[in-house]
Write a protein that holds these residues in place. Structure first.
Motif, PDB file in Angstrom:
ATOM      1  N   THR A 265       0.836  -1.200   0.000  1.00  0.00           N
ATOM      2  CA  THR A 265       0.000   0.000   0.000  1.00  0.00           C
ATOM      3  C   THR A 265       0.875   1.256   0.000  1.00  0.00           C
ATOM      4  OG1 THR A 265      -1.650  -1.259   1.225  1.00  0.00           O
ATOM      5  CG2 THR A 265      -1.911   1.135   1.204  1.00  0.00           C
ATOM      6  N   THR A 314      -5.911   4.897  -2.588  1.00  0.00           N
ATOM      7  CA  THR A 314      -4.871   3.956  -3.032  1.00  0.00           C
ATOM      8  C   THR A 314      -5.346   2.523  -2.827  1.00  0.00           C
ATOM      9  OG1 THR A 314      -3.176   5.576  -2.480  1.00  0.00           O
ATOM     10  CG2 THR A 314      -2.454   3.283  -2.723  1.00  0.00           C
ATOM     11  N   LEU A 315      -6.012   2.271  -1.702  1.00  0.00           N
ATOM     12  CA  LEU A 315      -6.539   0.917  -1.454  1.00  0.00           C
ATOM     13  C   LEU A 315      -7.671   0.567  -2.432  1.00  0.00           C
ATOM     14  CD1 LEU A 315      -6.507   0.856   2.441  1.00  0.00           C
ATOM     15  CD2 LEU A 315      -5.340  -0.778   0.953  1.00  0.00           C
TER      16      LEU A 315
END
Ligand code: HEM
Length: 447
Positions: A265, A314-315
């Motif tokens: 991540t 981002t996830l």
């Protein structure tokens, strides 16, 4: 079976396996675009896999009808590395271990880990020099491993960190390969990959057993970290403690589940910031306003709202867990279809998070999209980076806090740029979604 479920045409014996293995992410995205909410694949002669992209059906699998399933083949194979720990165990044993370990992840408890997270980030930055090119993915793996070891097992492993990191990497590659193969070569056959795998397991065992032995032999009976809690645990029925092997399985599970996912991540965050300077500029503004040059603490997190939007977005685009798979153990109806024991249901965050019906401009990095009521408007399982139901990620709050603190600490001091400007970094879907060939970046010191 009710209505026949369609899917891409496959080869006579291997079915869709080769096409899937060649480029899993593109293959499943194309399949969903063509065949819709439920797609049928055949992996090898007998293995039927169904990809679900209907959030309500995903909820049925993960929550309401979860007792009809066990973990998919990938996690069954992962037992070779993590044994029968909380990630891989089933039924009663899983429930017992989950109850036992939960307190280590309570909100108040993890707030106490914040300082260690920031300190480890600062230690990493001490090795950095302005202008140099580094593999940022390696750095993220190292810092998240150091954080998990210190917070969960009360130990610094600076000397052995590279060796452990490498051993975990070998183990995960072995698992990913074996999970998507239908030829099963037993571990006793001395192939190169089997030998490397056994060696890496040996390294990990040595590290973990010495961690356990050291704590058992010390006067230190504190229970404020996970290792202490595991060693102190007693069975409600027979009062027995956990054997060293059981403790080893849980420790290994946390090593594996708790570091690579967050490292990936972080790598994707830095990649996306480097390619979206206007987002980076907004982040810098927030860091300056909230922190004014000092290091972040847990108490700053509620004010670092843009920082956490970056983590959420981002996830969405690069969910470290890119798919959750379950195997049917008992005939079950999901949506309009009845599935049989042995069938695999695949629920891919990567595909779901990029569906236009839930996300406008789905392939674009727009952290602001999470600022409004998007999560309320969409069905719950249109966004599920941490899974759901009784097996939801136990470390989700830990991971979100760690990502925000690492990002705030690092971005305050450095701007990271792709070593080769314009380079496109491809996601590689192994057990987790990692940057293929690492992430070489140039460090620019911020004044
Ligand atoms: C961004 C980081 C992370 C992501 C995306 C992530 C994602 C997930 C997902 C999707 C699952 C569910 C798997 C399934 O249902 O088959 C899971 C389970 C799990 N995660 Fe995480 N995770 C992250 C970080 C962590 C951390 C930091 C820890 C530990 C400190 C952790 C420990 C676990 C454990 C122990 C399980 C198994 C829970 C159970 O089966 O009861 N994870 N994770």
């Amino acid at each position: 079976m009710g209505v026949t479920i369609s899917g891409p045409r496959g080869l006579p014996i291997s079915g869709n396996l080769l096409a899937f293995r060649k480029d899993p992410l593109q293959f499943i995205r194309d399949a969903v675009a063509e065949h819709g909410d439920v797609v049928h694949f055949r992996f090898g002669p007998k293995r039927h896999v169904y990809l679900l992209t209907n959030p309500d059906q995903i909820k049925e699998v993960l929550v309401t009808k979860q007792d009809h399933f066990k973990k998919g083949k990938g996690l069954q194979v992962a037992r070779a590395v993590v044994g029968d720990g909380i990630l891989t165990s089933e039924g009663k044993k899983h429930m017992r271990q989950r109850r036992l370990m939960q307190p280590a992840f309570h909100r108040e408890r993890i707030a106490g880990y914040g300082q260690a997270m920031v300190r480890q980030a600062v230690e990493l930055l001490e090795d950095w020099k302005a202008g140099e090119v580094r593999d940022i993915h390696d750095d993220m793996m190292r810092v998240t491993l150091a954080i998990i070891t210190e917070t969960m097992f009360g130990k610094s492993i600076k000397e052995g960190a590279d060796k452990i990191g490498h051993a975990i990497d070998v183990g995960l590659k072995y698992v990913a390969n074996k999970a998507s193969s239908f030829i099963d070569i037993p571990l006793s056959v001395p192939t190169k990959s089997n030998r490397q795998f056994l060696e890496s397991n040996e390294t990990l065992d040595q590290t973990i057993y010495s961690l356990i032995e050291e704590r058992r032999n010390s006067q230190d009976d504190r229970q404020d970290d996970l290792l202490g809690m595991l060693l102190a645990a007693r069975d409600e029925d027979d009062g027995q403690g956990m054997t060293d092997e059981q403790v080893r399985d849980e420790v290994m599970t946390i090593f594996v589940a708790g570091h690579e996912t967050t490292a990936n991540t972080m790598s994707w965050i830095f990649y996306l910031l480097a390619t979206h300077p206007h987002v980076e500029a907004k982040l810098h503004e927030e860091l300056a306003t909230v922190l004014d040059g000092r290091l972040p603490t847990v108490d700053d997190l509620p004010k670092l709202t843009y920082t956490s939007l970056i983590v959420s977005e981002t996830l969405r685009l690069y969910p470290a867990a890119w798919t959750i798979n379950r195997e049917v153990v008992e005939e079950v109806q999901i949506g309009d279809h009845t599935y049989q024991p042995g069938d695999t249901l695949m629920m891919s965050q990567f595909v779901m998070h990029r569906l236009e019906r839930y996300y406008e401009k789905p392939d674009e990095f727009i952290p602001e999209r999470f600022a409004g009521d998007l999560l309320k408007r969409n069905p719950t399982y249109a966004y599920f980076p941490f899974g759901g139901g009784p097996r939801v990620c136990i470390g989700n709050n830990f991971a979100l806090m760690e990502a925000a603190l690492l990002l705030a600490t690092i971005a305050q001091r450095y701007r990271l740029r792709l070593a080769e400007p314009g380079q496109v970094v491809e996601p590689e879907p192994l057990v987790t979604l990692r940057p293929k060939n690492g992430l070489p970046m140039r460090l620019e010191k911020r004044e």
